[in-house]
Design an enzyme around this catalytic site. Structure first.
Site, PDB file in Angstrom:
ATOM      1  CG  ASP A   8      30.225 -43.080  -1.208  1.00 42.07           C
ATOM      2  OD1 ASP A   8      29.308 -42.550  -1.865  1.00 42.07           O
ATOM      3  OD2 ASP A   8      30.767 -42.531  -0.230  1.00 42.07           O
ATOM      4  CG  ASP A 129      32.881 -32.594  -2.072  1.00 39.52           C
ATOM      5  OD1 ASP A 129      31.652 -32.576  -1.899  1.00 39.52           O
ATOM      6  OD2 ASP A 129      33.440 -33.254  -2.956  1.00 39.52           O
TER       7      ASP A 129
END
Length: 256
Positions: A8, A129
Site C-alpha cells: 500500500d 470493499d
C-alpha cells in the site's frame, strides 16, 4: 491458492492502514521497490499494489513508484486506487502493470468497466470493499447503498476477470477473513474471487484454501507479512499451487 503480498503506497512509502483509516497509517518501509523484490524472491506469483493517495484523490498519484516496482520484478503486478478513467488505466499498462483494479468507478460509472473490459480483456478486476455488506467508495471514505453481492453479480456480467473482496472491518486488524461473506459472494458469481482483509496466520490461509472449490482462488496478505506473523515463503509452499497436501473443501461449517 495464490498468496498475494500487498504493498500500500502513501506518499511513496509502504504503509498499512487499520480498517482503512488514513489517520492510522503505519509506515513499514520507505523503499517499496525493495519490498517488492523481497516478496518476489520469497516466491510470490503476483503482487497487489494500492495507490492510497490515488484512491483518496480520484487519480493516480504514485505512478512513478508503481512503474519502478513493475520494472524491478518478473511477476505480474495488479494495481488499484484512483482508477476512474480509461486514460489512468492505460497509463498503468504503459508502465508494465498486468491488471488494473477498479473500485469507486464500478459503482459510479459501470459503463467505464464495460468499456475497459472490452478494450483490455482479462486485465480488469473490480475491487469490492464492503462495510457491513454495503460497498464503500472513494478510498473507503464513503459507504454506498449498494450491496456487495449485487455489485459482484453486475460486474461478472460485464466481463471483469476477478472480484477482489475486502471486508473493511477486518482490514489491518489481523482478525481473520470473513469466511461467511466470502462464501456468500463466491456462490453468486462464476468468476474468481480473491480474498482480502484480516488474514493473520497460516491457519487463516488454510481456511481460505477450503473455499477454492467455490471460486476463492487467491488471498491478499498485508500486515501479517510485515509483522512476521506470516512467513510468505512458507505460506506459498503450504497453500500455493505447488502445495503437497490437499485441504478438504469447506462444507459451510467453518467459523467466520
Amino acid at each position: 491458492m495464490e498468496v498475494i503480498p500487498a504493498i500500500d503506497l502513501l506518499g511513496g512509502q509502504c504503509v498499512r492502514l487499520y480498517q482503512g483509516d488514513y489517520q492510522q497509517a503505519q509506515v513499514f518501509n520507505n523503499d517499496p521497490v525493495q519490498v517488492a523484490r523481497t516478496w518476489a524472491e520469497q516466491g510470490a506469483t503476483r503482487l497487489h499494489v494500492v495507490d492510497l493517495d490515488g484512491a483518496k484523490q480520484g487519480e493516480s498519484v504514485n505512478l512513478g513508484a508503481i512503474a519502478k516496482i513493475a520494472a524491478a520484478i518478473d511477476i505480474p503486478v495488479q494495481v488499484g486506487g484512483g482508477l476512474r478513467t480509461v486514460e489512468s488505466v492505460a497509463q498503468l499498462f504503459d508502465v508494465g502493470v498486468e491488471r488494473a483494479i477498479l473500485g469507486t468507478a464500478a459503482v459510479d460509472n459501470p459503463d467505464l468497466v464495460t468499456e475497459l473490459c472490452a478494450k483490455y480483456p482479462g486485465r480488469i478486476a473490480v475491487g469490492i470493499d464492503a462495510r457491513d455488506g454495503k460497498v464503500a467508495t472513494k478510498g473507503w471514505l464513503e459507504t454506498s447503498a449498494v450491496l456487495a453481492t449485487d455489485l459482484a453479480k453486475q460486474m461478472a456480467t460485464q466481463g471483469v476477470a476477478a472480484i477482489i473482496y475486502t471486508d473493511i472491518h477486518r482490514d489491518g486488524t489481523m482478525a481473520g477473513p470473513n469466511l461467511e461473506a466470502l462464501r456468500e459472494l463466491a456462490a453468486t458469481i462464476e468468476i474468481p474471487v480473491i480474498a482480502s482483509g484480516g488474514v493473520s496466520s497460516l491457519a487463516d490461509l488454510v481456511n481460505l484454501v477450503a473455499l477454492e472449490g467455490i471460486g476463492v482462488t487467491g488471498a491478499i496478505v498485508g500486515r501479517a507479512i510485515y509483522t512476521g506473523d506470516i512467513n510468505l515463503a512458507e505460506a506459498v509452499k503450504a497453500v500455493g499451487p505447488q502445495r503437497l497436501q490437499d485441504v478438504f473443501p469447506d462444507d459451510g461449517t467453518a467459523i467466520a
